[in-house]
Design a protein around this motif. Structure first.
Motif, PDB file in Angstrom:
ATOM      1  N   GLU A  16       0.822  -1.218   0.000  1.00  0.00           N
ATOM      2  CA  GLU A  16       0.000   0.000   0.000  1.00  0.00           C
ATOM      3  C   GLU A  16       0.856   1.268   0.000  1.00  0.00           C
ATOM      4  OE1 GLU A  16      -3.077   0.050   2.980  1.00  0.00           O
ATOM      5  OE2 GLU A  16      -3.764  -1.957   2.372  1.00  0.00           O
ATOM      6  N   LYS A  17       2.048   1.171   0.567  1.00  0.00           N
ATOM      7  CA  LYS A  17       2.958   2.325   0.589  1.00  0.00           C
ATOM      8  C   LYS A  17       4.021   2.220  -0.497  1.00  0.00           C
ATOM      9  CE  LYS A  17       0.986   4.708   3.702  1.00  0.00           C
ATOM     10  NZ  LYS A  17       0.385   5.988   3.363  1.00  0.00           N
ATOM     11  N   ARG A  18       3.729   1.416  -1.495  1.00  0.00           N
ATOM     12  CA  ARG A  18       4.569   1.276  -2.688  1.00  0.00           C
ATOM     13  C   ARG A  18       5.977   0.758  -2.405  1.00  0.00           C
ATOM     14  NH1 ARG A  18       0.544   3.630  -4.725  1.00  0.00           N
ATOM     15  NH2 ARG A  18       0.124   4.924  -6.452  1.00  0.00           N
ATOM     16  N   ALA A  19       6.082  -0.145  -1.435  1.00  0.00           N
ATOM     17  CA  ALA A  19       7.361  -0.828  -1.215  1.00  0.00           C
ATOM     18  C   ALA A  19       7.663  -1.635  -2.469  1.00  0.00           C
ATOM     19  CB  ALA A  19       7.267  -1.754  -0.009  1.00  0.00           C
ATOM     20  N   CYS A  40      11.601  -5.927   2.130  1.00  0.00           N
ATOM     21  CA  CYS A  40      11.185  -5.007   1.071  1.00  0.00           C
ATOM     22  C   CYS A  40      12.064  -3.774   1.130  1.00  0.00           C
ATOM     23  CB  CYS A  40       9.703  -4.648   1.200  1.00  0.00           C
ATOM     24  SG  CYS A  40       9.305  -3.653   2.646  1.00  0.00           S
ATOM     25  N   GLU A  41      11.845  -2.867   0.190  1.00  0.00           N
ATOM     26  CA  GLU A  41      12.661  -1.656   0.164  1.00  0.00           C
ATOM     27  C   GLU A  41      11.842  -0.445  -0.251  1.00  0.00           C
ATOM     28  OE1 GLU A  41      14.963  -1.520  -4.013  1.00  0.00           O
ATOM     29  OE2 GLU A  41      15.360  -3.337  -2.838  1.00  0.00           O
ATOM     30  N   GLY A  42      12.365   0.699   0.160  1.00  0.00           N
ATOM     31  CA  GLY A  42      11.827   1.984  -0.260  1.00  0.00           C
ATOM     32  C   GLY A  42      12.940   2.774  -0.918  1.00  0.00           C
ATOM     33  N   SER A  43      12.580   3.757  -1.707  1.00  0.00           N
ATOM     34  CA  SER A  43      13.584   4.480  -2.485  1.00  0.00           C
ATOM     35  C   SER A  43      14.264   5.616  -1.715  1.00  0.00           C
ATOM     36  CB  SER A  43      12.961   5.029  -3.771  1.00  0.00           C
ATOM     37  OG  SER A  43      11.882   5.878  -3.466  1.00  0.00           O
ATOM     38  N   ASN A  44      13.654   6.049  -0.598  1.00  0.00           N
ATOM     39  CA  ASN A  44      14.275   7.095   0.216  1.00  0.00           C
ATOM     40  C   ASN A  44      13.837   6.931   1.669  1.00  0.00           C
ATOM     41  OD1 ASN A  44      11.730   8.574   0.597  1.00  0.00           O
ATOM     42  ND2 ASN A  44      11.940   9.103  -1.563  1.00  0.00           N
ATOM     43  N   VAL A  48      10.682   4.766   3.393  1.00  0.00           N
ATOM     44  CA  VAL A  48      10.978   3.652   4.302  1.00  0.00           C
ATOM     45  C   VAL A  48      10.207   3.834   5.610  1.00  0.00           C
ATOM     46  CG1 VAL A  48      12.822   2.548   5.647  1.00  0.00           C
ATOM     47  CG2 VAL A  48      13.212   3.118   3.254  1.00  0.00           C
ATOM     48  N   GLN A  49      10.187   5.058   6.134  1.00  0.00           N
ATOM     49  CA  GLN A  49       9.436   5.336   7.358  1.00  0.00           C
ATOM     50  C   GLN A  49       7.932   5.183   7.140  1.00  0.00           C
ATOM     51  OE1 GLN A  49      10.958   9.236   8.376  1.00  0.00           O
ATOM     52  NE2 GLN A  49      12.292   8.358   9.955  1.00  0.00           N
ATOM     53  N   ALA A  50       7.440   5.617   5.993  1.00  0.00           N
ATOM     54  CA  ALA A  50       6.001   5.492   5.693  1.00  0.00           C
ATOM     55  C   ALA A  50       5.593   4.018   5.625  1.00  0.00           C
ATOM     56  CB  ALA A  50       5.666   6.195   4.380  1.00  0.00           C
ATOM     57  N   ILE A  51       6.429   3.190   5.035  1.00  0.00           N
ATOM     58  CA  ILE A  51       6.140   1.752   4.955  1.00  0.00           C
ATOM     59  C   ILE A  51       6.078   1.168   6.362  1.00  0.00           C
ATOM     60  CG2 ILE A  51       7.021  -0.496   4.189  1.00  0.00           C
ATOM     61  CD1 ILE A  51       8.367   1.087   1.813  1.00  0.00           C
ATOM     62  N   ALA A  52       7.065   1.493   7.186  1.00  0.00           N
ATOM     63  CA  ALA A  52       7.104   0.973   8.557  1.00  0.00           C
ATOM     64  C   ALA A  52       5.897   1.450   9.367  1.00  0.00           C
ATOM     65  CB  ALA A  52       8.397   1.397   9.251  1.00  0.00           C
ATOM     66  N   ARG A  53       5.533   2.713   9.198  1.00  0.00           N
ATOM     67  CA  ARG A  53       4.387   3.271   9.917  1.00  0.00           C
ATOM     68  C   ARG A  53       3.095   2.560   9.508  1.00  0.00           C
ATOM     69  NH1 ARG A  53       5.174   8.239   8.387  1.00  0.00           N
ATOM     70  NH2 ARG A  53       6.839   8.663   9.865  1.00  0.00           N
ATOM     71  N   GLU A  54       2.922   2.336   8.198  1.00  0.00           N
ATOM     72  CA  GLU A  54       1.724   1.646   7.703  1.00  0.00           C
ATOM     73  C   GLU A  54       1.682   0.207   8.214  1.00  0.00           C
ATOM     74  OE1 GLU A  54      -1.880   1.045   5.643  1.00  0.00           O
ATOM     75  OE2 GLU A  54      -0.832   2.888   6.207  1.00  0.00           O
ATOM     76  N   PHE A  90      14.088  -1.931   4.067  1.00  0.00           N
ATOM     77  CA  PHE A  90      15.380  -1.349   3.744  1.00  0.00           C
ATOM     78  C   PHE A  90      15.257  -0.108   2.872  1.00  0.00           C
ATOM     79  CE2 PHE A  90      16.793  -5.729   4.534  1.00  0.00           C
ATOM     80  CZ  PHE A  90      17.975  -5.521   5.216  1.00  0.00           C
ATOM     81  N   HIS A  91      16.232   0.768   3.014  1.00  0.00           N
ATOM     82  CA  HIS A  91      16.510   1.764   1.984  1.00  0.00           C
ATOM     83  C   HIS A  91      17.149   0.969   0.859  1.00  0.00           C
ATOM     84  CE1 HIS A  91      18.566   4.947  -0.157  1.00  0.00           C
ATOM     85  NE2 HIS A  91      17.800   5.833   0.488  1.00  0.00           N
ATOM     86  N   LYS A  92      16.871   1.297  -0.380  1.00  0.00           N
ATOM     87  CA  LYS A  92      17.327   0.468  -1.505  1.00  0.00           C
ATOM     88  C   LYS A  92      18.837   0.239  -1.506  1.00  0.00           C
ATOM     89  CE  LYS A  92      17.603   4.291  -4.725  1.00  0.00           C
ATOM     90  NZ  LYS A  92      17.156   4.907  -5.914  1.00  0.00           N
ATOM     91  N   ASP A  93      19.629   1.225  -1.061  1.00  0.00           N
ATOM     92  CA  ASP A  93      21.082   1.061  -1.032  1.00  0.00           C
ATOM     93  C   ASP A  93      21.517   0.039   0.016  1.00  0.00           C
ATOM     94  OD1 ASP A  93      21.210   3.031  -2.980  1.00  0.00           O
ATOM     95  OD2 ASP A  93      21.553   4.641  -1.523  1.00  0.00           O
ATOM     96  N   GLU A  94      20.866   0.046   1.160  1.00  0.00           N
ATOM     97  CA  GLU A  94      21.218  -0.880   2.239  1.00  0.00           C
ATOM     98  C   GLU A  94      20.792  -2.307   1.903  1.00  0.00           C
ATOM     99  OE1 GLU A  94      22.964   0.650   4.753  1.00  0.00           O
ATOM    100  OE2 GLU A  94      22.565   2.442   3.585  1.00  0.00           O
TER     101      GLU A  94
END
Length: 117
Positions: A16-19, A40-44, A48-54, A90-94
């Motif tokens: 839902e948060k586009r992970a 999963c990963e987020g691009s920034n 990443v925080q929005a995914i975790a919060r959701e 994860f952040h995509k780099d990590e």
């Protein structure tokens, strides 16, 4: 709640948060830590925080205890412990640096479509 149902809720919250690149590993035969790892990963950092919060909100709405959430402030690797399901956001780099899929290579990958039903 069964861990299969729990990981499905977690995957949907991340989606839902586009992970991106959501992977579920079946840990039942390789580790006593959890039944499933969701990665999963987020691009920034903000995503990443929005995914975790959701994920936390969806878990609580479904009566699931969030045992621990670590790494939220730095937002490079947030771990959300839902007891039988451990979520790694994860952040995509990590993500590529730590490469948990390779580290836990003995665990089988579960198709997200296979979880529903």
């Amino acid at each position: 709640m069964e861990s299969k149902e729990l990981v499905t809720i977690a995957a949907q919250a991340c989606d839902e948060k586009r992970a991106t690149d959501i992977v579920v590993l079946d840990m039942s035969d390789v580790s006593l830590i959890a039944d499933y790892f969701l990665i999963c990963e987020g691009s920034n950092e903000r995503q990443v925080q929005a995914i975790a919060r959701e994920l936390k909100n969806q878990a609580e709405e479904n009566g699931i205890d969030v045992k621990r959430m670590e790494g939220f402030e730095q937002a490079r690797w947030i771990l959300v412990d839902l007891n039988d399901v451990i979520c790694h956001i994860f952040h995509k780099d990590e993500r590529h640096y730590y490469n948990l899929e390779r580290l836990w290579g003995d665990a089988s990958t579960v198709a997200l479509e296979g979880l529903e039903g």
